[in-house]
Scaffold this motif. Structure first.
Motif, PDB file in Angstrom:
ATOM      1  N   ILE A 175       0.842  -1.201   0.000  1.00 10.42           N
ATOM      2  CA  ILE A 175       0.000   0.000   0.000  1.00 10.42           C
ATOM      3  C   ILE A 175       0.876   1.250   0.000  1.00 10.42           C
ATOM      4  N   THR A 176       1.927   1.277   0.836  1.00 10.21           N
ATOM      5  CA  THR A 176       2.795   2.455   0.895  1.00 10.21           C
ATOM      6  C   THR A 176       4.261   2.079   0.709  1.00 10.21           C
ATOM      7  N   TYR A 177       4.974   2.995   0.091  1.00  8.21           N
ATOM      8  CA  TYR A 177       6.429   2.980   0.034  1.00  8.21           C
ATOM      9  C   TYR A 177       6.898   4.438  -0.008  1.00  8.21           C
ATOM     10  N   ILE A 178       7.932   4.771   0.741  1.00 10.02           N
ATOM     11  CA  ILE A 178       8.523   6.101   0.675  1.00 10.02           C
ATOM     12  C   ILE A 178       9.501   6.141  -0.495  1.00 10.02           C
ATOM     13  N   LEU A 179       9.383   7.182  -1.319  1.00  5.59           N
ATOM     14  CA  LEU A 179      10.246   7.319  -2.489  1.00  5.59           C
ATOM     15  C   LEU A 179      11.220   8.482  -2.294  1.00  5.59           C
ATOM     16  N   GLY A 180      12.174   8.566  -3.199  1.00  7.26           N
ATOM     17  CA  GLY A 180      13.185   9.607  -3.089  1.00  7.26           C
ATOM     18  C   GLY A 180      12.842  10.895  -3.806  1.00  7.26           C
ATOM     19  N   SER A 181      11.937  10.820  -4.779  1.00  9.10           N
ATOM     20  CA  SER A 181      11.667  12.015  -5.575  1.00  9.10           C
ATOM     21  C   SER A 181      10.362  11.870  -6.329  1.00  9.10           C
ATOM     22  N   SER A 182       9.852  12.994  -6.802  1.00  6.36           N
ATOM     23  CA  SER A 182       8.647  12.988  -7.635  1.00  6.36           C
ATOM     24  C   SER A 182       8.920  12.306  -8.968  1.00  6.36           C
ATOM     25  N   GLU A 183      10.152  12.436  -9.456  1.00  7.40           N
ATOM     26  CA  GLU A 183      10.524  11.778 -10.711  1.00  7.40           C
ATOM     27  C   GLU A 183      10.415  10.262 -10.580  1.00  7.40           C
ATOM     28  N   ASN A 184      10.850   9.733  -9.417  1.00 11.75           N
ATOM     29  CA  ASN A 184      10.726   8.291  -9.183  1.00 11.75           C
ATOM     30  C   ASN A 184       9.274   7.849  -9.147  1.00 11.75           C
ATOM     31  N   LEU A 185       8.417   8.662  -8.541  1.00 10.05           N
ATOM     32  CA  LEU A 185       6.991   8.317  -8.477  1.00 10.05           C
ATOM     33  C   LEU A 185       6.420   8.179  -9.882  1.00 10.05           C
ATOM     34  N   ILE A 186       6.680   9.143 -10.732  1.00  5.88           N
ATOM     35  CA  ILE A 186       6.151   9.093 -12.100  1.00  5.88           C
ATOM     36  C   ILE A 186       6.728   7.896 -12.858  1.00  5.88           C
ATOM     37  N   LYS A 187       8.025   7.667 -12.695  1.00  7.31           N
ATOM     38  CA  LYS A 187       8.683   6.560 -13.394  1.00  7.31           C
ATOM     39  C   LYS A 187       8.133   5.210 -12.938  1.00  7.31           C
ATOM     40  N   TYR A 188       8.050   5.010 -11.622  1.00  7.12           N
ATOM     41  CA  TYR A 188       7.566   3.735 -11.095  1.00  7.12           C
ATOM     42  C   TYR A 188       6.099   3.517 -11.449  1.00  7.12           C
ATOM     43  N   TRP A 189       5.303   4.587 -11.349  1.00 12.81           N
ATOM     44  CA  TRP A 189       3.869   4.456 -11.643  1.00 12.81           C
ATOM     45  C   TRP A 189       3.647   4.095 -13.111  1.00 12.81           C
ATOM     46  N   SER A 190       4.397   4.713 -13.993  1.00 11.89           N
ATOM     47  CA  SER A 190       4.265   4.408 -15.428  1.00 11.89           C
ATOM     48  C   SER A 190       4.561   2.945 -15.695  1.00 11.89           C
ATOM     49  N   ASP A 191       5.579   2.424 -15.056  1.00  9.72           N
ATOM     50  CA  ASP A 191       5.909   1.011 -15.247  1.00  9.72           C
ATOM     51  C   ASP A 191       4.860   0.120 -14.599  1.00  9.72           C
ATOM     52  N   TYR A 192       4.419   0.500 -13.400  1.00  5.50           N
ATOM     53  CA  TYR A 192       3.446  -0.313 -12.671  1.00  5.50           C
ATOM     54  C   TYR A 192       2.124  -0.427 -13.451  1.00  5.50           C
ATOM     55  N   LYS A 193       1.759   0.620 -14.150  1.00  6.50           N
ATOM     56  CA  LYS A 193       0.475   0.652 -14.854  1.00  6.50           C
ATOM     57  C   LYS A 193       0.551   0.073 -16.280  1.00  6.50           C
ATOM     58  N   LYS A 194       1.701  -0.407 -16.686  1.00  5.77           N
ATOM     59  CA  LYS A 194       1.800  -0.998 -18.013  1.00  5.77           C
ATOM     60  C   LYS A 194       0.907  -2.237 -18.107  1.00  5.77           C
ATOM     61  N   PRO A 195       0.387  -2.549 -19.276  1.00  6.24           N
ATOM     62  CA  PRO A 195      -0.428  -3.758 -19.453  1.00  6.24           C
ATOM     63  C   PRO A 195       0.392  -5.013 -19.144  1.00  6.24           C
ATOM     64  N   GLY A 196      -0.319  -6.038 -18.729  1.00  6.00           N
ATOM     65  CA  GLY A 196       0.342  -7.317 -18.457  1.00  6.00           C
ATOM     66  C   GLY A 196       0.418  -7.603 -16.975  1.00  6.00           C
ATOM     67  N   PRO A 197       0.690  -8.854 -16.652  1.00  9.16           N
ATOM     68  CA  PRO A 197       0.758  -9.263 -15.232  1.00  9.16           C
ATOM     69  C   PRO A 197       1.910  -8.578 -14.512  1.00  9.16           C
ATOM     70  N   HIS A 198       1.700  -8.290 -13.225  1.00 11.27           N
ATOM     71  CA  HIS A 198       2.740  -7.638 -12.427  1.00 11.27           C
ATOM     72  C   HIS A 198       3.807  -8.637 -11.978  1.00 11.27           C
ATOM     73  N   CYS A 199       3.418  -9.874 -11.812  1.00 10.15           N
ATOM     74  CA  CYS A 199       4.369 -10.875 -11.333  1.00 10.15           C
ATOM     75  C   CYS A 199       4.513 -12.031 -12.325  1.00 10.15           C
TER      76      CYS A 199
END
Length: 383
Positions: free
Chosen positions: A359-383
């Motif tokens: 549910i939560t993770y502390i990140l280092g920057s707003s850039e990391n949030l956008i980068k991680y979110w873009s990857d997380y929301k890509k189509p396909g299974p997460h695991c």
């Protein structure tokens, strides 16, 4: 023993010998004194570190490592090192005075610095909860000048108004900051309708005030919401997992506060620490059980109760522990989340599979949030 002046009347040989002996003894004395001083300091440090008999040595080391880890990460991600500068000392003195001399008195109740009715909203969105009563309100305390954090959240976990079939709204709580452009803030709010600003000074030591103003806004502007979450601006928030957790049949609808629970945390008395609290502000050696301030979730009946009970609780500058103190004063217990491992602090690296479970993770920057979110929301299974 004769003085150096007496030796000047002797032969050069005796004078040189006496001077050499004197210098040698003086050197030995200084070395001995410094070693004794270092030993005394070591004993004092060990005594302070392990003086609380209620905690084992292992627990002491664990709690110290928790704070040390958070402090190290703040340096790793480029945050300025915290020191008690003259400005900070003045602010602490102001809080001390507010304890001894309350700003207002009414009906025998003392209204101190953390009581939110001492402040007024200078920017608001009063209609945001009236049009469609939300299931969950996310309120992010953020500095007025931190536009990048707000934009990153609007592009990621704060973007969707409908999550798992529930209405979710995201708002930002701001104080006053001399470096902020008032006109730009007004334009930002006209565009997004998600800024709330109160007239307290927006500083680290005023986070307790900021949190109580959040509670006041929820109690007076959004009482129809079912749940709310105070979530920091540097967080990765898996909003789907959060809503799914709150939809579970056993989740209480009243008097509910959950997150990463912290038990038996000792109060930091070192003035060089970011979490320093003087005894006159909080005399007890340990805090009550509280939820770590990175992000905690609560049923929306609690904000009004927090505001009311804060009248009788001395303010101190650790906002999450202050909310724990409010719960204790109300006679309420905190609730562990159904899966405590979902509330996490720092991660060593991004892992798409893991980020799908938390549910939560502390990140280092707003850039990391956008980068991680873009990857997380890509189509396909997460695991």
């Amino acid at each position: 023993m004769r003085s150096p002046a007496d030796f000047d009347e002797e032969t050069g040989r005796r004078s040189d010998f006496a001077k050499d002996l004197y210098q040698h003894k003086n050197h030995l004395f200084r070395s001995w004194f410094l070693e004794l001083l270092m030993l005394c300091l070591l004993i004092i440090v060990l005594f302070v570190a392990f003086s609380d008999s209620d905690l084992s040595w292992f627990e002491k080391l664990y709690h110290h490592s928790q704070y040390h880890s958070l402090f190290n990460h703040s340096h790793q991600f480029g945050s300025p090192a915290y020191r008690v500068t003259p400005t900070h000392k003045n602010m602490l003195n102001t809080i001390h005075k507010s304890i001894e001399s309350p700003a207002l008195q009414s009906g025998g109740l003392q209204y101190h610095q953390a009581y939110p009715h001492n402040y007024q909203f200078v920017m608001d969105n009063t209609e945001v909860c009236k049009n469609n009563a939300p299931f969950l309100v996310l309120i992010v305390p953020v500095a007025p000048i931190n536009i990048a954090a707000r934009e990153a959240i609007r592009q990621t976990w704060g973007k969707d108004r409908l999550v798992q079939g529930e209405v979710v709204i995201t708002l930002f709580m701001l104080g006053l900051h001399e470096g902020a452009d008032v006109e730009k803030l007004k334009q930002e709010n006209e565009q997004h309708h998600d800024l709330i600003q109160s007239n307290f000074m927006d500083t680290y030591l005023n986070l307790t005030i900021k949190t109580m103003v959040i509670m006041d806004w929820l109690a007076t502007r959004c009482p129809t919401a079912a749940y709310a979450m105070k979530v920091d601006s540097d967080m990765f928030l898996n909003i789907d997992n959060l809503v799914l957790m709150l939809q579970k049949p056993g989740i209480p609808k009243l008097n509910y506060l959950t997150g990463m629970l912290m038990w038996d945390i000792p109060v930091i008395r070192s003035k060089s620490s970011k979490w320093y609290v003087p005894e006159e502000m909080y005399p007890d050696p340990k805090y009550p059980t509280y939820t770590l301030g990175m992000g905690y979730v609560f049923s929306n009946d609690l904000p009004a109760k927090f505001v009311e009970v804060s009248k009788s609780i001395k303010p101190f500058n650790i906002e999450d522990a202050y909310i724990g103190m409010c719960m204790k004063k109300l006679g309420l217990s905190l609730t562990p989340p159904p899966n405590p491992s979902q509330f996490k602090t720092y991660n060593s690296k991004y892992d798409r599979c893991e980020f799908s479970t938390i549910i939560t993770y502390i990140l280092g920057s707003s850039e990391n949030l956008i980068k991680y979110w873009s990857d997380y929301k890509k189509p396909g299974p997460h695991c």
